[in-house]
Design an enzyme around this catalytic site. Sequence first.
Site, mmCIF file in Angstrom:
data_model
loop_
_atom_site.group_PDB
_atom_site.id
_atom_site.type_symbol
_atom_site.label_atom_id
_atom_site.label_comp_id
_atom_site.label_asym_id
_atom_site.label_seq_id
_atom_site.Cartn_x
_atom_site.Cartn_y
_atom_site.Cartn_z
ATOM 1 N N TYR A 118 -27.682 -2.845 -20.264
ATOM 2 C CA TYR A 118 -26.791 -1.909 -20.971
ATOM 3 C C TYR A 118 -25.391 -1.971 -20.360
ATOM 4 O O TYR A 118 -25.198 -2.487 -19.265
ATOM 5 C CB TYR A 118 -27.314 -0.479 -20.837
ATOM 6 C CG TYR A 118 -28.534 -0.201 -21.671
ATOM 7 C CD1 TYR A 118 -28.409 0.179 -23.002
ATOM 8 C CD2 TYR A 118 -29.804 -0.305 -21.135
ATOM 9 C CE1 TYR A 118 -29.518 0.451 -23.775
ATOM 10 C CE2 TYR A 118 -30.931 -0.042 -21.898
ATOM 11 C CZ TYR A 118 -30.775 0.334 -23.215
ATOM 12 O OH TYR A 118 -31.886 0.593 -23.982
ATOM 13 N N GLN A 136 -41.562 -3.461 -28.594
ATOM 14 C CA GLN A 136 -40.624 -3.539 -29.734
ATOM 15 C C GLN A 136 -41.035 -2.666 -30.917
ATOM 16 O O GLN A 136 -40.199 -2.010 -31.530
ATOM 17 C CB GLN A 136 -40.501 -4.978 -30.198
ATOM 18 C CG GLN A 136 -39.232 -5.618 -29.707
ATOM 19 C CD GLN A 136 -39.134 -7.085 -30.070
ATOM 20 O OE1 GLN A 136 -39.936 -7.603 -30.827
ATOM 21 N NE2 GLN A 136 -38.149 -7.746 -29.505
ATOM 22 N N SER A 183 -34.008 1.546 -31.349
ATOM 23 C CA SER A 183 -33.564 0.483 -32.265
ATOM 24 C C SER A 183 -33.748 0.895 -33.719
ATOM 25 O O SER A 183 -32.847 0.710 -34.538
ATOM 26 C CB SER A 183 -34.329 -0.818 -31.998
ATOM 27 O OG SER A 183 -33.888 -1.380 -30.796
ATOM 28 N N ARG A 238 -37.336 -1.570 -23.097
ATOM 29 C CA ARG A 238 -37.250 -2.342 -24.340
ATOM 30 C C ARG A 238 -37.654 -3.782 -24.064
ATOM 31 O O ARG A 238 -36.821 -4.652 -23.858
ATOM 32 C CB ARG A 238 -35.841 -2.217 -24.898
ATOM 33 C CG ARG A 238 -35.587 -0.796 -25.341
ATOM 34 C CD ARG A 238 -34.152 -0.535 -25.548
ATOM 35 N NE ARG A 238 -33.801 -0.426 -26.946
ATOM 36 C CZ ARG A 238 -32.591 -0.108 -27.364
ATOM 37 N NH1 ARG A 238 -31.621 0.108 -26.513
ATOM 38 N NH2 ARG A 238 -32.327 -0.015 -28.646
ATOM 39 N N ASP A 250 -39.970 0.961 -30.511
ATOM 40 C CA ASP A 250 -38.588 1.167 -30.073
ATOM 41 C C ASP A 250 -37.841 2.101 -31.037
ATOM 42 O O ASP A 250 -37.179 1.655 -31.982
ATOM 43 C CB ASP A 250 -37.896 -0.200 -29.952
ATOM 44 C CG ASP A 250 -36.517 -0.112 -29.343
ATOM 45 O OD1 ASP A 250 -35.987 1.009 -29.206
ATOM 46 O OD2 ASP A 250 -35.952 -1.169 -29.006
HETATM 47 P P1 NAD Z 1 -26.187 2.021 -26.623
HETATM 48 O O1 NAD Z 1 -26.447 2.880 -27.812
HETATM 49 O O2 NAD Z 1 -26.407 2.577 -25.270
HETATM 50 O O3 NAD Z 1 -24.644 1.527 -26.687
HETATM 51 C C1 NAD Z 1 -24.085 0.987 -27.844
HETATM 52 C C2 NAD Z 1 -23.099 -0.074 -27.475
HETATM 53 O O4 NAD Z 1 -21.944 0.510 -26.882
HETATM 54 C C3 NAD Z 1 -23.611 -1.125 -26.495
HETATM 55 O O5 NAD Z 1 -23.507 -2.399 -27.082
HETATM 56 C C4 NAD Z 1 -22.655 -0.981 -25.319
HETATM 57 O O6 NAD Z 1 -22.400 -2.220 -24.678
HETATM 58 C C5 NAD Z 1 -21.423 -0.438 -25.993
HETATM 59 N N1 NAD Z 1 -20.444 0.189 -25.095
HETATM 60 C C6 NAD Z 1 -20.632 1.043 -24.056
HETATM 61 N N2 NAD Z 1 -19.456 1.383 -23.484
HETATM 62 C C7 NAD Z 1 -18.490 0.752 -24.210
HETATM 63 C C8 NAD Z 1 -17.085 0.715 -24.118
HETATM 64 N N3 NAD Z 1 -16.393 1.393 -23.193
HETATM 65 N N4 NAD Z 1 -16.420 -0.058 -25.021
HETATM 66 C C9 NAD Z 1 -17.081 -0.744 -25.974
HETATM 67 N N5 NAD Z 1 -18.410 -0.749 -26.108
HETATM 68 C C10 NAD Z 1 -19.119 -0.007 -25.227
HETATM 69 O O7 NAD Z 1 -26.975 0.665 -26.704
HETATM 70 P P2 NAD Z 1 -28.096 0.153 -27.712
HETATM 71 O O8 NAD Z 1 -27.457 -0.201 -28.990
HETATM 72 O O9 NAD Z 1 -29.239 1.110 -27.739
HETATM 73 O O10 NAD Z 1 -28.601 -1.149 -26.995
HETATM 74 C C11 NAD Z 1 -27.775 -2.109 -26.552
HETATM 75 C C12 NAD Z 1 -28.491 -2.869 -25.443
HETATM 76 O O11 NAD Z 1 -29.928 -2.856 -25.555
HETATM 77 C C13 NAD Z 1 -28.172 -4.279 -25.428
HETATM 78 O O12 NAD Z 1 -28.242 -4.714 -24.106
HETATM 79 C C14 NAD Z 1 -29.275 -4.897 -26.256
HETATM 80 O O13 NAD Z 1 -29.371 -6.274 -26.135
HETATM 81 C C15 NAD Z 1 -30.417 -4.163 -25.708
HETATM 82 N N6 NAD Z 1 -31.605 -4.125 -26.594
HETATM 83 C C16 NAD Z 1 -32.711 -4.825 -26.211
HETATM 84 C C17 NAD Z 1 -33.828 -4.813 -27.003
HETATM 85 C C18 NAD Z 1 -35.056 -5.589 -26.616
HETATM 86 O O14 NAD Z 1 -35.994 -5.627 -27.342
HETATM 87 N N7 NAD Z 1 -35.045 -6.167 -25.472
HETATM 88 C C19 NAD Z 1 -33.853 -4.091 -28.184
HETATM 89 C C20 NAD Z 1 -32.707 -3.380 -28.548
HETATM 90 C C21 NAD Z 1 -31.589 -3.408 -27.724
#
Ligand code: NAD
Length: 380
Positions: A230, A131, A137, A126, A134
């Site tokens: 993550y 983007q 997202s 990501r 993605d």
């Molecule tokens: P995901 O679906 O894997 O997880 C969802 C959320 O659950 C995350 O925020 C994670 O921290 C949380 N989580 C995991 N274990 C947990 C626990 N025990 N208690 C509470 N919360 C918990 O993640 P996602 O939504 O696909 O993506 C989140 C990550 O990806 C972040 O780091 C975000 O900044 C990053 N991201 C980056 C881009 C980019 O363009 N660079 C785009 C989208 C997301």
Amino acid sequence: MTGLLGIGILRECSGSEKRVALVPADVKKLKGNHVKVLVETGAGSCSFHPDSEYLDAGAEIVPTAGDVYSRADIISMLQKPSADDIMHIRSGQILVASFHPSKFPGLIDNIAKRNAVMYSMEILPRTAGTQSMDVLSSQSSASGYSAAIAGARFSPRFVPMLHTSSGAIRAASVLVIGAGVAGLMAVATMKRLGADVAAYDVRKAAEEEVRSLGADFIGLGVDAVGAGGYARDLTHGERMLEREILERAVQKSDIVICTAGVPGKTAPMMISREMVMKMKPGSVIVDTMADSGGNCELSRSDKVVDSGNVKIVGISNAHSCVPMDASSMHSVNVLSFISVLLDDHMNPADPERQEILNSCLVCRDGEIRFNSGKEGGNDS
Ligand code: NAD
């Protein structure tokens, strides 16, 4: 490329899946001198894109999935192919989907044996450059929105605060567990509905994002961040602390929306049966992780479990609750991926020379090219 390159779209809508991989507006953009789009009849019926729209966009409608497999050079899909469909896959055919290869190694083996080229879009790093492709997202945004709406629908209370001649109603207390893409969308949607919202996450970076939406943040006091930005698995001690923090927050809430996940792992179980029993009568839990184990012990995929006082709504395909917009977002991701997949002469590009393709390549020439290091993405 001599002749037309065939891009195939399957009818995948059945059960809780309502989306289509590519919508007619994007078929129109693809249709050109060298591309023919082959659409299985009824592919867009559950997302309100009838065959006639695909025909108007220049696609050819074909009667069966077998016709798509036999004629398309590239097939874009949402779900894994069935055992029957795998038998139709031709050598050199390119499949683009979200295959979750670490969860389904047998499927990957079977497809590799057919000598297909597989790209799994959900393992793309990501980065700023990916983007527009993605799918995690785009589809998580749809899931988060749908989860919030489901919470409001199953709750016996109003969500916003109301002052009426028949009395005052307090705003519903909403707790969002996991403040990633889906969780933040659930927070934003619940804020728009007027709820009193708090969100819990183990990543410190989530705090600023939650607060910027006007919600309260509940943290663990540590930054449990792992590969690619993550969340990582929690230690035993951290899990005990989490349980204590959540027990209080869950008891206070009218609606709890669960979206917490760790890439490539079973979802963390965070709301136990005992915690559910202590919730207020009329409370609702919406668990978007029901399919991968669930954040709540009582969640069942695509079922509403009534524990007496509390309803637990397990949703497996939450994005399919808004199939029209989820499909059009997915379609933009696919279109963007295809722009990388095809070179200037409309020939499939060589994944060995193309970093984006290589990063999500699962198998090619009978060889499995996926390793779990490809999963988890990059956060930039
Ligand atoms: P995901 O679906 O894997 O997880 C969802 C959320 O659950 C995350 O925020 C994670 O921290 C949380 N989580 C995991 N274990 C947990 C626990 N025990 N208690 C509470 N919360 C918990 O993640 P996602 O939504 O696909 O993506 C989140 C990550 O990806 C972040 O780091 C975000 O900044 C990053 N991201 C980056 C881009 C980019 O363009 N660079 C785009 C989208 C997301």
